[in-house]
Design a protein around this motif. Structure first.
Motif, short mmCIF file in Angstrom:
data_model
loop_
_atom_site.label_atom_id
_atom_site.label_comp_id
_atom_site.label_asym_id
_atom_site.label_seq_id
_atom_site.Cartn_x
_atom_site.Cartn_y
_atom_site.Cartn_z
N UNK A 75 0.81 -1.23 0.00
CA UNK A 75 0.00 0.00 0.00
C UNK A 75 0.84 1.27 0.00
N UNK A 76 2.04 1.20 -0.52
CA UNK A 76 2.96 2.35 -0.51
C UNK A 76 2.36 3.60 -1.17
N UNK A 77 1.62 3.41 -2.25
CA UNK A 77 1.01 4.54 -2.97
C UNK A 77 -0.52 4.42 -2.99
N UNK A 78 -1.06 3.65 -2.08
CA UNK A 78 -2.50 3.41 -1.98
C UNK A 78 -3.27 4.73 -2.01
N UNK A 116 -3.06 0.47 -5.48
CA UNK A 116 -4.52 0.42 -5.52
C UNK A 116 -5.07 1.84 -5.43
N UNK A 117 -6.02 2.15 -6.28
CA UNK A 117 -6.62 3.48 -6.29
C UNK A 117 -5.86 4.51 -7.10
N UNK A 118 -4.80 4.11 -7.78
CA UNK A 118 -4.02 5.03 -8.62
C UNK A 118 -4.53 4.91 -10.06
N UNK A 131 4.13 -9.10 -7.99
CA UNK A 131 3.56 -8.29 -9.07
C UNK A 131 2.07 -8.52 -9.27
N UNK A 132 1.59 -9.73 -9.07
CA UNK A 132 0.18 -10.03 -9.34
C UNK A 132 -0.78 -9.40 -8.32
N UNK A 133 -0.27 -8.93 -7.18
CA UNK A 133 -1.15 -8.37 -6.15
C UNK A 133 -0.92 -6.89 -5.87
N UNK A 134 -0.33 -6.17 -6.81
CA UNK A 134 0.07 -4.79 -6.57
C UNK A 134 -1.05 -3.78 -6.67
N UNK A 135 -2.17 -4.17 -7.25
CA UNK A 135 -3.27 -3.23 -7.43
C UNK A 135 -3.05 -2.26 -8.57
#
Length: 159
Positions: free
Chosen positions: A93-96, A119-121, A141-145
């Motif tokens: 969630x670094x850039x969530x 996620x949300x970007x 990579x598959x769960x980065x959002x």
């Protein structure tokens, strides 16, 4: 942790030599003086962020190697990020919900991206300096959002 925090003054684009943390103007970085590595641990940065490759305090140089979990979550007004080639890990969630983030440059040195990092970007363009094969080998990579409509440019050189 055997270390200290240093602050990066975003307006002057230089390291600020003061112990307090002013979230409106600084990038909070924790440096482990034993390992000589540094981690981005927080901020409310606006506009363009160029993460420094190295930070120095009290004659100790630390390579910036990671962005901590939730470190830049929800940064309003953050529009672009350039990550140095010293960095290997982008945390969960670094850039969530950095809804204004439209452009990020990720070096081939990154080997792990945490879950929901992007996620949300929406409307995100990722400029990756490595090959598509290297990109596909990134852990997590598959769960980065990363949004399905994101543009990913491989072998990006900055031009």
């Amino acid at each position: 942790l055997n270390g200290f925090s240093v602050n990066f003054d975003m307006q002057k684009k230089v390291l600020a030599d003061f112990p307090s943390y002013d979230a409106d103007e600084t990038l909070n970085i924790s440096c482990n003086t034993t390992a000589k590595t540094a981690t981005i641990i927080g901020s409310l940065v606006e506009d363009d962020l160029v993460i420094p490759a190295y930070v120095q305090k009290d004659n100790v140089v630390c390579a910036v190697t990671s962005i901590d979990d939730y470190a830049l979550e929800g940064c309003p007004g953050l529009t672009s990020v350039t990550i140095p080639n010293t960095l290997t890990t982008i945390g969960d969630s670094a850039f969530d919900t950095c809804v204004d983030l439209t452009n990020i440059t990720i070096p081939a040195s990154v080997t792990s991206i945490g879950s929901d990092a992007f996620i949300g970007c929406t409307g995100l363009t990722i400029n990756y300096t490595g090959t598509q094969e290297e990109w596909n080998a990134i852990e997590g990579l598959s769960n980065t959002g990363i949004p399905s409509n994101a543009t990913i440019n491989f072998e990006y050189t900055g031009e």
